[in-house]
Design a protein around this motif. Structure first.
Motif, mmCIF file in Angstrom:
data_model
loop_
_atom_site.group_PDB
_atom_site.id
_atom_site.type_symbol
_atom_site.label_atom_id
_atom_site.label_comp_id
_atom_site.label_asym_id
_atom_site.label_seq_id
_atom_site.Cartn_x
_atom_site.Cartn_y
_atom_site.Cartn_z
ATOM 1 N N HIS A 7 -54.487 -71.384 -86.478
ATOM 2 C CA HIS A 7 -55.069 -70.202 -85.838
ATOM 3 C C HIS A 7 -55.540 -69.249 -86.923
ATOM 4 O O HIS A 7 -54.891 -69.099 -87.962
ATOM 5 C CB HIS A 7 -54.017 -69.532 -84.951
ATOM 6 C CG HIS A 7 -54.604 -68.487 -84.041
ATOM 7 N ND1 HIS A 7 -54.907 -67.227 -84.470
ATOM 8 C CD2 HIS A 7 -54.966 -68.545 -82.736
ATOM 9 C CE1 HIS A 7 -55.425 -66.529 -83.469
ATOM 10 N NE2 HIS A 7 -55.473 -67.307 -82.404
ATOM 11 N N PRO A 8 -56.694 -68.584 -86.713
ATOM 12 C CA PRO A 8 -57.207 -67.671 -87.753
ATOM 13 C C PRO A 8 -56.198 -66.622 -88.195
ATOM 14 O O PRO A 8 -56.182 -66.223 -89.359
ATOM 15 C CB PRO A 8 -58.414 -67.032 -87.070
ATOM 16 C CG PRO A 8 -58.875 -68.049 -86.094
ATOM 17 C CD PRO A 8 -57.629 -68.728 -85.599
ATOM 18 N N ALA A 492 -61.949 -64.834 -86.709
ATOM 19 C CA ALA A 492 -62.671 -65.918 -87.386
ATOM 20 C C ALA A 492 -64.172 -65.839 -87.136
ATOM 21 O O ALA A 492 -64.797 -66.784 -86.643
ATOM 22 C CB ALA A 492 -62.131 -67.284 -86.947
ATOM 23 N N ARG A 500 -61.869 -71.570 -87.661
ATOM 24 C CA ARG A 500 -61.752 -72.139 -86.313
ATOM 25 C C ARG A 500 -61.890 -73.663 -86.318
ATOM 26 O O ARG A 500 -61.643 -74.311 -85.322
ATOM 27 C CB ARG A 500 -62.822 -71.553 -85.388
ATOM 28 C CG ARG A 500 -62.668 -70.080 -85.096
ATOM 29 C CD ARG A 500 -63.508 -69.678 -83.893
ATOM 30 N NE ARG A 500 -64.931 -69.984 -84.086
ATOM 31 C CZ ARG A 500 -65.828 -69.095 -84.524
ATOM 32 N NH1 ARG A 500 -65.446 -67.875 -84.819
ATOM 33 N NH2 ARG A 500 -67.081 -69.450 -84.684
#
Length: 501
Positions: A7-8, A492, A500
């Motif tokens: 996950h960003p 992101a 991503r």
């Protein structure tokens, strides 16, 4: 270290346990950040020395110089930050790509040399007039005298010199109306010393702009030690000359300004002398100047800096309108607030230089690792500064003034100056991350939105809360700046879209 499948938001906690690890990345960051932060602190500390000396002349002179320093610094920021930030990124990118080309050329040369050696075994050379080292005694090793050819350097020096001259002319001709806009009225006792200090200080603008342009070049080359040495020498000269001009020659606030100008020209001369040893200062031709590229990205950062400048300048103007006591206290607190926060700019420089090189080489793993490390170090630095200032400002305020009313206002602002340090540190580091990714457009547009909200807060809260209202509004301003940086990476977007993947 790969960003794929994560996950960003994980970039903020990525490798948190290794934040202080002395690996190659850690050494590279600290090698840029520590000298860079110390160099940045040199000028605010010199201004604090000016403030301390002037504070013993009287509260009116202290308030007057506070307004003048705020004007000079904010006008300088309009030119300096776009110039330095663009220069650092462009020089880092060009240096990285040129280094890669040199490595490729060296590899090709080695391959050719191997082939030549094989041929030498079959066909001996007739010319034996070379030395045992394999070259003529009249030849020189070009690598010993070769200087880097980086087009952005010449462009930065040209732009910096022109902007410095423009700033000098602007401040000399418009000093009085600018001070009037800042709340210094014609019948105010602050007008004469403020006008004297601002006009004399403006004569050093060309040196300031050239020095900062060259600092941007050195940062792009990942060398922050040279600017540090130059700043230490120049500001030591300033500290020595201050009491001589002010109290021995009895020049008062004008003496402080003259001492500062002399020190700035010393810094510029030292940096120029060192830079010419490493980089070609003149381009091969005018077409090599990257004026268009500088102007395009510089204009984006110019809008950002103007937006940020409006917030700080408006705050100083509001404090001046409250009276000389409030302005004197605000000046002391603001200088400490900015000086301490600039320590985080050292991390921002490291982030910008390393990220610009990583993005130029399309090294996404290093980009993620660098962003994570500098943000984590920024948070730790902010907490330490918060503790240090919370204790130190309360104890050391008498170094700047002995006026009890001014001291009482300083004590009122101390919680805001101290508690906002972690927020300030992250906001400055996010700036470096954005610039390193060449995300200049987002940096500009997000700051415009932040400034609009902050200006409304400054005007409204000052009307209701007075001196405290100003500091509440400035705290909101820095929170919004931090959130804007958090949002870009956390979602992101832009150059961080690869998070991503």
């Amino acid at each position: 270290m790969d960003g794929g499948g994560r996950h960003p938001l994980s970039v903020f906690s990525n490798g948190a346990r290794l934040a202080f690890r002395r690996d190659d990345l850690g050494k590279e960051i600290m090698g840029i950040a520590v000298p860079g932060a110390l160099a940045l602190l040199a000028d605010p500390l010199a201004s604090l020395v000016d403030t301390a000396f002037i504070g013993h002349i009287g509260p009116v002179e202290l308030a007057a110089v506070g307004v003048s320093i705020a004007v000079f610094n904010q006008v300088s920021r309009i030119a300096i930050f776009p110039l330095v930030s663009v220069t650092t990124s462009f020089v880092a990118e060009e240096d990285a790509t040129s280094s890669d080309r040199c490595k490729d050329e060296i590899s090709s040369d080695k391959e050719r040399n191997v082939s030549d050696c094989e041929m030498d075994q079959l066909i001996p050379r007739e010319d034996t007039s070379t030395t045992s080292a394999g070259k003529s005694p009249f030849q020189t090793d070009s690598r010993e005298v070769e200087r880097k050819n980086i087009p952005s350097v010449s462009t930065a020096l040209l732009v910096g010199g022109v902007l410095g001259l423009v700033q000098t002319v602007l401040l000399v001709l418009c000093a009085k109306p600018i001070l009037g806009f800042m709340g210094v009225k014609p019948d105010s006792g602050m007008l004469k010393p403020a006008l004297q200090y601002l006009v004399l200080r403006s004569l050093g603008a060309p040196a300031v702009l050239l020095s900062l342009a060259m600092q941007g070049v050195f940062r792009g080359l990942k060398d922050t030690k040279t600017p540090l040495y130059a700043s230490v020498v120049g500001d030591t000269i300033n500290i020595v000359l201050d009491p001589i001009f002010m109290f021995v020659f009895h020049y008062g606030v004008g003496g402080a300004a003259v001492a500062h100008v002399i020190s700035q020209y010393f810094i510029a001369a030292i940096l120029l002398w060192k830079l010419r040893l490493h980089v070609e200062l003149l381009p091969p031709s005018l077409k090599h100047l990257q004026i268009g590229r500088f102007l395009k990205n510089g204009f984006l950062l110019l809008t950002r800096v103007i937006a940020a400048t409006c917030c700080v300048t408006l705050s100083a103007s509001m404090a001046a309108r409250l009276g000389s006591t409030q302005m004197a206290a605000f000046q002391i607190c603001l200088q400490i607030w900015l000086a301490s926060s600039l320590l985080a700019d050292g991390l921002a420089f490291a982030a910008q230089a390393i990220l610009a090189s990583a993005f130029a080489r399309k090294d996404q793993s290093k980009a993620i690792a660098t962003a994570s490390r500098v943000l984590q170090l920024g948070m730790v630095l902010g907490v330490l500064l918060s503790i240090l200032i919370g204790v130190g400002l309360r104890i050391g305020s008498t170094l700047f003034t002995e006026n009890q009313d001014v001291l009482n206002h300083i004590y009122m602002a101390t919680p805001f100056v101290a508690l906002t340090q972690p927020i300030n540190a992250l906001a400055f580091v996010f700036d470096g991350v954005n610039y390193g990714a060449s995300d200049f457009a987002y940096a500009a547009y997000s700051m415009i939105l932040v400034a609009i909200v902050s200006i409304v807060c400054i005007v409204t809260l000052t009307s209701y809360g007075g001196f405290i209202g100003i500091w509440i509004a400035l705290s909101i301003y820095m929170c919004l700046r931090m959130f804007a940086g958090f949002w870009r990476i956390g979602t992101a977007q832009g150059p961080w879209a690869f998070l991503r993947d």
